[in-house]
Design a protein around this motif. Structure first.
Motif, PDB file in Angstrom:
ATOM      1  N   ASN A   1       6.720 -10.352   4.752  1.00  7.64           N
ATOM      2  CA  ASN A   1       7.984  -9.862   5.283  1.00  7.64           C
ATOM      3  C   ASN A   1       8.629 -10.787   6.305  1.00  7.64           C
ATOM      4  O   ASN A   1       7.946 -11.402   7.106  1.00  7.64           O
TER       5      ASN A   1
ATOM      6  N   LEU B   1       2.894  -7.440  -5.484  1.00 10.03           N
ATOM      7  CA  LEU B   1       2.574  -6.350  -6.414  1.00 10.03           C
ATOM      8  C   LEU B   1       1.047  -6.207  -6.455  1.00 10.03           C
ATOM      9  O   LEU B   1       0.516  -5.112  -6.531  1.00 10.03           O
ATOM     10  N   GLN B   2       0.352  -7.348  -6.409  1.00 10.03           N
ATOM     11  CA  GLN B   2      -1.109  -7.362  -6.282  1.00 10.03           C
ATOM     12  C   GLN B   2      -1.425  -8.140  -5.010  1.00 10.03           C
ATOM     13  O   GLN B   2      -1.582  -9.363  -5.034  1.00 10.03           O
TER      14      GLN B   2
ATOM     15  N   PRO C   1      12.766  -4.992  -7.499  1.00 10.68           N
ATOM     16  CA  PRO C   1      11.809  -4.397  -8.430  1.00 10.68           C
ATOM     17  C   PRO C   1      12.121  -4.761  -9.884  1.00 10.68           C
ATOM     18  O   PRO C   1      11.282  -4.559 -10.761  1.00 10.68           O
TER      19      PRO C   1
ATOM     20  N   THR D   1      -0.498  -5.654   3.345  1.00 11.03           N
ATOM     21  CA  THR D   1      -0.073  -5.660   4.748  1.00 11.03           C
ATOM     22  C   THR D   1       1.223  -4.893   4.879  1.00 11.03           C
ATOM     23  O   THR D   1       1.900  -4.632   3.885  1.00 11.03           O
ATOM     24  N   GLN D   2       1.536  -4.535   6.106  1.00  6.96           N
ATOM     25  CA  GLN D   2       2.844  -3.932   6.354  1.00  6.96           C
ATOM     26  C   GLN D   2       3.295  -4.294   7.759  1.00  6.96           C
ATOM     27  O   GLN D   2       2.475  -4.553   8.642  1.00  6.96           O
ATOM     28  N   PRO D   3       4.610  -4.304   7.959  1.00  8.26           N
ATOM     29  CA  PRO D   3       5.117  -4.586   9.301  1.00  8.26           C
ATOM     30  C   PRO D   3       4.668  -3.489  10.265  1.00  8.26           C
ATOM     31  O   PRO D   3       4.516  -2.334   9.858  1.00  8.26           O
ATOM     32  N   ILE D   4       4.459  -3.874  11.503  1.00  6.46           N
ATOM     33  CA  ILE D   4       4.072  -2.871  12.496  1.00  6.46           C
ATOM     34  C   ILE D   4       4.746  -3.223  13.830  1.00  6.46           C
ATOM     35  O   ILE D   4       4.947  -4.399  14.134  1.00  6.46           O
TER      36      ILE D   4
ATOM     37  N   ARG E   1      12.007 -11.499  -3.506  1.00  8.24           N
ATOM     38  CA  ARG E   1      10.653 -10.943  -3.530  1.00  8.24           C
ATOM     39  C   ARG E   1      10.669  -9.440  -3.773  1.00  8.24           C
ATOM     40  O   ARG E   1       9.855  -8.916  -4.519  1.00  8.24           O
ATOM     41  N   VAL E   2      11.590  -8.723  -3.133  1.00  7.37           N
ATOM     42  CA  VAL E   2      11.521  -7.261  -3.190  1.00  7.37           C
ATOM     43  C   VAL E   2      12.212  -6.675  -4.410  1.00  7.37           C
ATOM     44  O   VAL E   2      12.073  -5.486  -4.685  1.00  7.37           O
TER      45      VAL E   2
ATOM     46  N   SER F   1      -2.774  -2.801   5.473  1.00  7.60           N
ATOM     47  CA  SER F   1      -2.451  -1.511   4.889  1.00  7.60           C
ATOM     48  C   SER F   1      -3.634  -1.054   4.037  1.00  7.60           C
ATOM     49  O   SER F   1      -4.649  -1.742   3.966  1.00  7.60           O
ATOM     50  N   ARG F   2      -3.508   0.094   3.391  1.00  9.62           N
ATOM     51  CA  ARG F   2      -4.654   0.697   2.711  1.00  9.62           C
ATOM     52  C   ARG F   2      -5.258  -0.154   1.591  1.00  9.62           C
ATOM     53  O   ARG F   2      -6.466  -0.298   1.474  1.00  9.62           O
ATOM     54  N   ARG F   3      -4.401  -0.705   0.744  1.00 12.18           N
ATOM     55  CA  ARG F   3      -4.933  -1.438  -0.408  1.00 12.18           C
ATOM     56  C   ARG F   3      -5.570  -2.748   0.018  1.00 12.18           C
ATOM     57  O   ARG F   3      -5.171  -3.359   1.004  1.00 12.18           O
ATOM     58  N   LYS F   4      -6.504  -3.209  -0.780  1.00 14.72           N
ATOM     59  CA  LYS F   4      -7.182  -4.459  -0.473  1.00 14.72           C
ATOM     60  C   LYS F   4      -6.146  -5.592  -0.377  1.00 14.72           C
ATOM     61  O   LYS F   4      -5.378  -5.812  -1.309  1.00 14.72           O
TER      62      LYS F   4
END
Lengths: 308, 335, 281
Positions: free
Chosen positions: A68, A128-129, A261, A46-49, A258-259, A40-43
């Motif tokens: 995930n 979160l990081q 908040p 990741t994201q599911p795809i 984990r999720v 994903s965008r941030r260093k």
């Protein structure tokens, strides 16, 4: 406590093997789609795809931030994910246990899946990081007590040498022991405080592979079993209902925890329930598909002493 | 008006406010999580971490009572809320991305019908902002027209000084009044440099271009590719400083109980579900589309600005790594 | 202490004065505000809606089904399908409920003066038009011909049966009632067929006529082309939309169709406005 780095040097080879296999099974028609992880965008993030074309296989990655449990995308709660034909899915051992559980509950068929297993050195406890280094401190608690680093029974597992794991604390075991040593009043206080933080965002429910009810009890209002507002009564009811509903089913992927908040230690409840199930019925989540879970089957010699 | 305050005087000021019985709310560590909560002492204030939830809850709580009902035979008695619900408050250590969201919410709660629950709290609160000297790569305030020192929404703005203490600038009459009341604690600026501000890495978005694309692409395949992964929880909306959707329910028995207003989210399946069974946003990509549309088109159509201040909280908490800044980049490229 | 000017979520209390069963699951409640000042001061226009409370269950949104020309009471009409409507259904004469409103826009009735009116409606969607029908009948000399095409699945599903008789008996209203094929009993003296088909056969003139359409989405979908064929322009057709609402005040954020908030910009829209909206209703 000083934290040691966890060796994740095998991730590059794993990612490469996953890409190669995804390309192969998509191009020869073994599967119609592969569910995996992409950057994903941030260093480091990741994201599911869900990929359906060979060209997109290059997007697949694996790292300690691939937290995930992708099994959630195969449940009927996620009916937006288009599904036809056999689906490839990237799984860690804990994710695989969830899939096996779903098979036992007749939600999935093994033959509809192509399992790409990940030899796992553990993942981050929080993203979160997401660029955080995987260490004995940042590693997920579930990984600290994991005994199944290689998922069995998969259709493909990259052949890499898993490094020696550093010594890890048994966080859940220790925390459960701490809570069990409390008086019931103290324990109640502890959970009351934890549940008071809940804002009813239902992230725990939405990522849970076993929360596949078409309509959650908590979304029903005829009758209103659980108060909807994020207040102590409704929060406590919600988390207890969930813990009970998952008892004997939860596979320990700890996604709920984990999720969250609000940092509620939700998997602690699930681990405690799992221990009870192990002690009472010698039953625990594993890699063998079972027709019936311990709490929805009956045996003549079942303990009935609780009926008074 | 510009003043300066030393670190020691700042702590003394906070303790004096608290000693006087003033309600002071600021970032505070509660369990492991930093939240905007009432402070008990100056040492409670956390100045180096963005609270997990935004400051909106100081005006728009997670849940609050709207009325109480009691049934007596065929009659019903209603009790309204009282003014004690809305105490005078000093809100301190508010990050620019949070403070800037407050006027954005003002617009919603004060246009046409006036929501006293929001507005009474708003009227009785002084907001003391705090400029950011650090950021992470989820931060993108500078990409949506704000900055790490933007005073928008704040009555007073604090900027950390090299060597400790703060430069204090009033931004409103409330701010002036505060400086006047506590003038003994402040000094004239002596030219001490302010600390280097945070530098969020994201390039400014062309919000007009993004909106232009949204204007024409209610139906677009991109929504599926962006949002099929969305699992439909409310985490992003609940941590957002600008999201303000809510639900209203009665809780209690037939005899008596309360009507309550509480946070809701457009990502939830139930949000638009009709009792008849019909749901205009029946699939998750449609719900996610509404989230983006509301923030970058609908709110703009109505109030002329964006419903996002770039705090990055939704990016940090999304269970499946949906990154709104990445989504905006993608839309901008299409536009 | 209650201050309606400050707490915009606070309902007025109203007593159920009459309960009328329209069909086995559709009920009308006639409500009288308990506070005399509210009773005198509660003004609304045809097309506006309100939030009705069954205390303990919550609030539900429907149009005000009675005519603004009839003073001293208001009526609501609902089908018991959810928690609140089922609770409202349990109310008896003399019981207390809550009403917030009136909210939303209304039919621009003054613009209809001197014109023919064609009402096309189906099932439980008659109530939102009934307010306007009575309003126009009470000001009968201001309008040309008034035609009402009303259909339901079966005879039992027709609401306001007493009023249908009344309209049928009047020489200054033309009522065409219909039930879906198979929905008619032996005594049925109306038409048999779907509303759009019946409308097509009836072929009323579009000249100097305003069409007011309210019904289930499927009826609307097939009725609009018929009206178009008859020569109605998009700005001569009015309808009302309903989306799930909570506040009714333009705050809670759920009733939007694109950037249109049904609670504030609606519920009354022209066909032209509806056609410009994304499909989100």
């Amino acid at each position: 406590m000083q934290s040691d780095t966890v060796d994740t040097s095998c991730h590059a080879a794993i990612a490469e093997a996953v890409r190669t296999e995804a390309r192969r099974i998509l191009s020869d028609g073994t599967v119609t789609a592969v569910i995996g992880y992409a950057a994903s965008r941030r260093k480091g993030s990741t994201q599911p795809i869900v990929i359906t074309s060979v060209d997109d296989a290059d997007k697949l990655i694996f790292s300690a931030a691939c937290v995930n449990n992708l099994a959630v995308y195969l449940t009927k709660a996620k009916k937006d994910v288009p599904r036809s034909g056999r689906i490839g899915v990237v799984v860690k051992s804990c994710d695989l246990k969830a899939l096996v559980g779903l098979m036992g509950e007749a939600q999935l068929k093994r033959e509809d899946l192509y399992l790409i297993g990940i030899p796992c050195t553990g993942v981050l406890g929080s993203v979160l990081q997401p660029a955080a280094l995987l260490t004995t401190a940042s590693i997920a608690s579930k990984c600290c007590e994991c005994t199944d680093r290689l998922p069995p029974g998969c259709d493909f597992v990259p052949s890499v040498q898993l490094p020696q794991q550093p010594r890890l604390e048994q966080r859940y075991t220790d925390e459960i022991a701490r809570l069990e040593a409390m008086s019931p009043a103290e324990r109640w206080e502890y959970w009351k405080e934890q549940f008071s933080k809940c804002i009813k965002c239902y992230a725990c429910r939405q990522v849970c592979p076993f929360c596949f009810c078409e309509q959650c009890l908590c979304d029903r209002n005829r009758p209103q079993m659980v108060e909807q507002t994020p207040r102590p009564a409704g929060n406590t009811a919600w988390h207890l209902v969930r813990a009970m509903h998952l008892a004997g089913r939860c596979a320990g992927c700890a996604e709920c925890e984990r999720v969250c908040p609000m940092d509620i230690p939700l998997n602690l409840l699930n681990r405690k329930m799992a221990r009870e199930l192990k002690e009472l019925f010698n039953s625990e989540a594993g890699f063998e598909v079972r027709d019936k879970g311990p709490l929805n089957s009956y045996q003549d010699d079942d303990d009935q002493s609780f009926i008074r | 008006m510009q003043k300066q305050i030393t670190e020691a005087n700042f702590r003394l000021l906070l303790d004096s406010l608290l000693f006087k019985g003033q309600r002071v709310v600021g970032p505070r560590r509660s369990g492991g999580t930093v939240l905007y909560e009432p402070l008990a002492s100056a040492s409670d204030l956390v100045t180096d971490e963005l609270p997990r939830r935004s400051v909106k809850e100081a005006f728009f709580p997670v849940c609050e009572d709207l009325l109480e009902y009691r049934k007596e035979g065929q009659q019903v008695a209603l009790s309204d809320v009282t003014a004690e619900r809305f105490p005078e408050t000093v809100l301190i250590g508010v990050r620019p991305c949070d403070a800037a969201a407050v006027p954005v919410l003002d617009a919603v709660f004060s246009w046409d019908y006036k929501d006293q629950f929001f507005l009474e709290r708003r009227a009785r609160t002084t907001i003391i902002g705090l400029a950011c000297t650090s950021s992470d790569d989820a931060c993108f305030c500078s990409a949506v027209g704000l900055s790490p020192a933007d005073p928008k929404g704040a009555d007073l703005m604090l900027t950390p000084l090299v060597g400790g203490g703060f430069l204090v600038e009033s931004q409103s009459e409330k701010g002036e009044a505060f400086l006047e009341t506590w003038r003994d604690r402040f000094a004239e600026p002596d030219g001490t440099q302010t600390q280097a501000l945070a530098t969020p890495a994201t390039q400014p978005f062309d919000l007009k271009r993004i909106k232009a694309w949204l204007d024409d692409h209610f139906e677009d395949a991109a929504w599926d590719s962006i949002a099929t992964r969305c699992v439909g929880c409310g985490a992003c909306a609940f941590v957002c400083p600008a999201c303000h959707c809510f639900d209203i329910v009665d809780e209690g028995s037939e005899k008596g109980g309360k009507r309550r207003k509480f946070w809701d989210a457009c990502g939830f399946w139930k949000f638009t579900h009709h009792a008849s069974g019909h749901n205009p946003r029946d699939l998750q990509p449609k719900r996610y589309r509404n989230r983006i549309m509301h923030k970058f088109k609908y709110y703009d159509d109505k109030f002329g600005q964006t419903l996002c201040t770039g705090c990055g909280r939704c990016i940090r908490v999304c269970p499946v790594g949906i990154d709104i800044a990445g989504v905006l980049e993608e839309i901008q490229e299409k536009g | 202490m209650c201050d309606h000017n400050k707490n915009i979520y606070l309902p007025y209390l109203a007593t159920v004065e009459e309960v009328i069963d329209e069909t086995p699951d559709v009920r009308t409640l006639r409500l009288v505000f308990q506070d005399e000042q509210v009773r005198e001061g509660f003004n609304f226009r045809a097309g506006q809606f309100a939030e009705y409370s069954a205390f303990g269950a919550g609030e539900s949104t429907f149009c005000i089904a009675s005519s603004p020309t009839r003073k001293g009471y208001i009526e609501c009409c609902f089908r018991a399908v959810g928690r609140v409507t089922e609770s409202l259904r349990r109310l008896e004469v003399g019981d207390t409920m809550g009403v917030r409103g009136p909210y939303g826009n209304s039919f621009p009735i003054e613009q209809f003066f001197g014109k023919n009116l064609l009402f096309v409606t189906g099932g439980i969607a008659l109530p939102p038009l009934r307010t306007l029908i009575w309003n126009c009948l009470d000001w009968r000399d201001k309008f040309g011909d008034i035609t009402i095409v009303y259909g339901a699945r079966t005879e039992a599903d027709l609401v306001y049966k007493r009023e249908l008789k009344e309209w049928e008996a009047r020489s200054d209203v033309k009522l065409v009632k219909t039930v879906d094929p198979g929905g008619n009993g032996p005594e049925w003296d109306g038409k048999v067929g779907f509303v759009p088909t019946v409308l097509d056969e009836l072929a009323p003139t579009a000249e100097n006529t305003i069409a007011l359409v309210c019904g289930p989405p499927i009826m609307i979908k097939f009725t609009l082309p018929v009206l178009e064929k008859l020569g109605f322009g998009d700005e001569e057709i009015y309808t009302t939309l309903e989306n799930r609402m909570k506040c009714g005040l333009g705050k809670c954020g759920r009733c939007n169709v694109g950037n249109i908030y049904v609670c504030k910009d609606g519920p009354v829209f022209t066909a032209k406005q509806v056609k410009a909206m994304p499909l989100e209703y």
